[in-house]
Design an enzyme around this catalytic site. Structure first.
Site, mmCIF file in Angstrom:
data_model
loop_
_atom_site.group_PDB
_atom_site.id
_atom_site.type_symbol
_atom_site.label_atom_id
_atom_site.label_comp_id
_atom_site.label_asym_id
_atom_site.label_seq_id
_atom_site.Cartn_x
_atom_site.Cartn_y
_atom_site.Cartn_z
ATOM 1 N N ASP A 303 0.856 -1.183 0.000
ATOM 2 C CA ASP A 303 0.000 0.000 0.000
ATOM 3 C C ASP A 303 0.896 1.238 0.000
ATOM 4 O O ASP A 303 2.120 1.150 0.122
ATOM 5 C CB ASP A 303 -0.924 -0.013 1.225
ATOM 6 C CG ASP A 303 -2.209 0.770 0.995
ATOM 7 O OD1 ASP A 303 -2.210 1.678 0.143
ATOM 8 O OD2 ASP A 303 -3.212 0.482 1.675
ATOM 9 N N GLU A 524 -10.462 6.502 5.357
ATOM 10 C CA GLU A 524 -9.457 5.821 6.174
ATOM 11 C C GLU A 524 -9.476 6.294 7.635
ATOM 12 O O GLU A 524 -10.539 6.432 8.224
ATOM 13 C CB GLU A 524 -8.081 5.949 5.506
ATOM 14 C CG GLU A 524 -8.074 5.365 4.099
ATOM 15 C CD GLU A 524 -6.721 5.342 3.448
ATOM 16 O OE1 GLU A 524 -5.719 5.042 4.126
ATOM 17 O OE2 GLU A 524 -6.648 5.620 2.229
#
Length: 633
Positions: A303, A524
């Protein structure tokens, strides 16, 4: 004599060259008729270490803007991405940029095309005027796999129209706690629903074939985030998931197993940990299970700055982080800016024997396999022919269908005989209240135009950036605009952003009130919530409007269940619109009875946060509305 010697020397050079590389007809990796594995192995044998390591790097495309061609001509970078702030370009502008980068990549010694990737998690969401679909939680409410396949295909077309070859989608997390800031990226708390949607969205994105079926219209997918990120303690993003094997392999792993069977091109690793082990270093799950047991043939990607976060604080021991992540089985590293340092340290680790050459070859082999399989070597350049597909009316009709199938009706009247919906469209006057009724950004949620979403009014709210035009404008229909279009032309629609206690009295002649409230966009960690409360001034909007004697329908615009029980008695009817995207008319399609309510809850709706985590099948299951609930009309 000199001429003869010179001729002999030149001939020797030619013989050496042919001996090393073969004639043009023998360069298998350039032969589109050769098998993919033959092409991969042929190219791999020709590559130097710097060329191999470059294929393992994915950098932000802004590096190309800042330092021109160096990322390709000097560092031989094999992949670029657009970050979630890379917003504002038209499709052809981005396509021309993509082609400019590709030409540089192809001009290098071996002519290996670069792979361009982007987040496209609910449509091509970083582009103005793209078709924006409901977030995954809404798609889970539809229970319609054929619709999800169409959405995947449309997303692929719009991504391709911008010259981009890969989408970082689908997110196949199984969110087990709505306090998690990424819960709206999950189709459901139930792995069966997630599995069904995973299979369908991959069919749409990649075209029902390993890697991709059609190089012109499909994109390479990326299943994320491997594995267990939806089960972290307290629903805290990037936290630790404490779980036994039954939970890991019975709840969180199945969507990835399906993705592998469907031939997903890549899999992205999660920031989170499992039982204290950072996923970016989890060799047992990445290499032993994903690659060796499941026989995953694509590449594993980190990521954004994922390897930086292996240590606390970040990058405390960057050399260790590189060694641990690559040896764990990560094939491509999303750096995205510190690629010079990364390549320098990775080279030293390989030269020193800390990372074996076999591990490098495995990583590069997987990257090349995907590039060959998705047709990049034969079709590296983006084409302008797909531009008319971008944000087309046909695409928006599918998005509107997704919205109306995703809206869930939780309450319809205070008694069985006192129904509120379908709403009468012909009335002298109706009252619409709430900030969410006329805010395209809040209607779409996070990962829309920017990472944290945008505010359609152009004003700063909470953590959101104060975007001015054109950020406040993108093609679509707000819920308020949809209401105005849906009612009879003779009906007066009065809109009040923040009603006070006098509002209902001033408009007591209205036939009914539609209250539109919910969450402010987030993504997030910024979305982690310990309270799951309705964003202010939503509670006051409900209290000042509902319970006044006028019929009151609340539309909750949200990515997860919110605490609604304290207001439920006042509310006459309650519908949930799961971050519906650009096509607000899908909401009014069901409110006014043009189509029936068919959506069902993809998540358990708790009474209060003290009950969390609580999921269907739990021993002490006492929800406000159970998983799968939804009033049909």
């Amino acid at each position: 004599m000199f001429g003869v010697r010179s001729l002999f020397f030149s001939a020797a050079i030619v013989i050496l060259f042919v001996g090393s590389y073969g004639g043009a007809a023998e360069i298998k990796y350039k032969d589109p008729k050769a098998a993919v594995e033959e092409r991969v192995e042929d190219l791999l044998t020709r590559m130097t270490l710097p060329e191999k390591l470059g294929q393992m790097c994915q950098v932000d495309r802004f590096n190309f803007t800042k330092i021109s061609s160096e990322i390709f001509t000097k560092y031989l970078i094999g992949s670029v991405l657009s970050n979630p702030f890379d917003t504002g370009a038209g499709p052809l502008d981005r396509l021309h940029l993509s082609n400019a980068m590709q030409r540089l990549s192809l001009s290098m010694r071996l002519g290996i095309p670069m792979l361009y990737a982007i987040d496209a998690v609910h449509g091509h969401n970083t582009f103005i005027n793209a078709t924006i679909f409901p977030h995954n939680v809404g798609l889970g409410a539809t229970r319609d796999p054929q619709l999800i396949k169409k959405i995947g295909a449309i997303t692929a077309l719009e991504v391709k129209a911008t010259g981009i070859a890969q989408a970082f989608a689908p997110c196949v997390a199984v969110c087990r706690d709505p306090r998690w800031g990424r819960c709206y990226e999950s189709y459901s708390e139930d792995p069966k629903v997630v599995n069904m949607m995973t299979e369908s969205i991959i069919d749409g994105l990649q075209g029902n074939a390993p890697y991709i079926a059609d190089v012109k219209t499909n994109v390479a997918g990326c299943a994320k985030h491997f594995v267990g990120d939806g089960g972290t303690v307290g629903g805290i993003n990037e936290n630790n998931t404490v779980a036994d094997n039954a939970t890991i392999f019975g709840i969180h792993m199945p969507p990835f197993e399906i993705a592998v069977k469907k031939g997903i091109a890549s899999i992205m690793v999660s920031y989170s940990s499992i039982n204290g082990v950072k996923m970016h270093t989890h060799k047992a799950l990445i290499t032993d299970y994903l690659k060796n047991t499941l026989k995953f043939q694509g590449f594993v990607i980190s990521d954004w700055k994922g390897i930086d976060r292996i240590t606390t604080p970040e990058r405390a021991n960057y050399t260790y982080s590189i060694e641990a992540s690559i040896n764990a089985g990560i094939d491509m590293v999303m750096i995205p800016y510190e690629y010079k340092e990364f390549l320098e340290k990775l080279t030293k680790l390989v030269d020193g024997g800390f990372i074996p050459m076999s591990r490098i070859d495995d990583a590069v082999r997987r990257v090349l396999r995907v590039k060959f399989s998705i047709g990049l070597f034969e079709n590296p350049m983006g084409e302008t022919t797909l531009a008319p597909e971008f944000g087309s009316e046909g695409h928006r009709e599918i998005a509107r269908e997704a919205v109306r199938k995703s809206v869930v009706l939780l309450k319809n009247g205070k008694t069985n005989t006192d129904k509120v919906v379908p709403l009468p469209r012909k009335a002298k006057k109706i009252l619409v209240v709430g900030q969410h009724a006329s805010n395209m950004g809040w209607q779409c949620g996070g990962f829309t135009l920017t990472w944290q979403g945008f505010n359609g009014t152009g004003e700063k709210i909470g953590h959101n950036t104060a975007w001015k035009l054109p950020m406040g404008k993108t093609t679509g229909t707000t819920i308020l605009e949809a209401i105005q279009k849906a009612v009879d032309p003779t009906t007066e629609v009065v809109y009040v952003v923040e009603p006070n206690q006098e509002t209902s009295k001033l408009h007591s002649d209205a036939a009914y009130t539609i209250v539109v409230v919910g969450e402010v966009p987030y993504a997030e960690t910024k979305g982690d919530s310990s309270t799951l409360s309705i964003a202010e001034p939503g509670p006051a909007t409900i209290s000042n409007t509902c319970g006044s004697g006028m019929k009151c329908l609340v539309v909750l615009v949200t990515g997860r269940p919110l605490v609604i029980e304290p207001y439920l008695e006042k509310i006459d009817a309650l519908a949930v619109a799961w971050l519906p995207g650009t096509e607000g008319s899908g909401v009014t399609d069901v409110l006014f009875g043009d189509h029936p309510f068919t959506g069902t809850l993809p998540r358990t709706w708790m009474k209060n946060v003290a009950q969390l985590p609580m999921n269907v099948g739990d021993k002490n299951y006492d929800p406000l509305f159970p998983f799968g609930f939804g009033i049909k009309t």
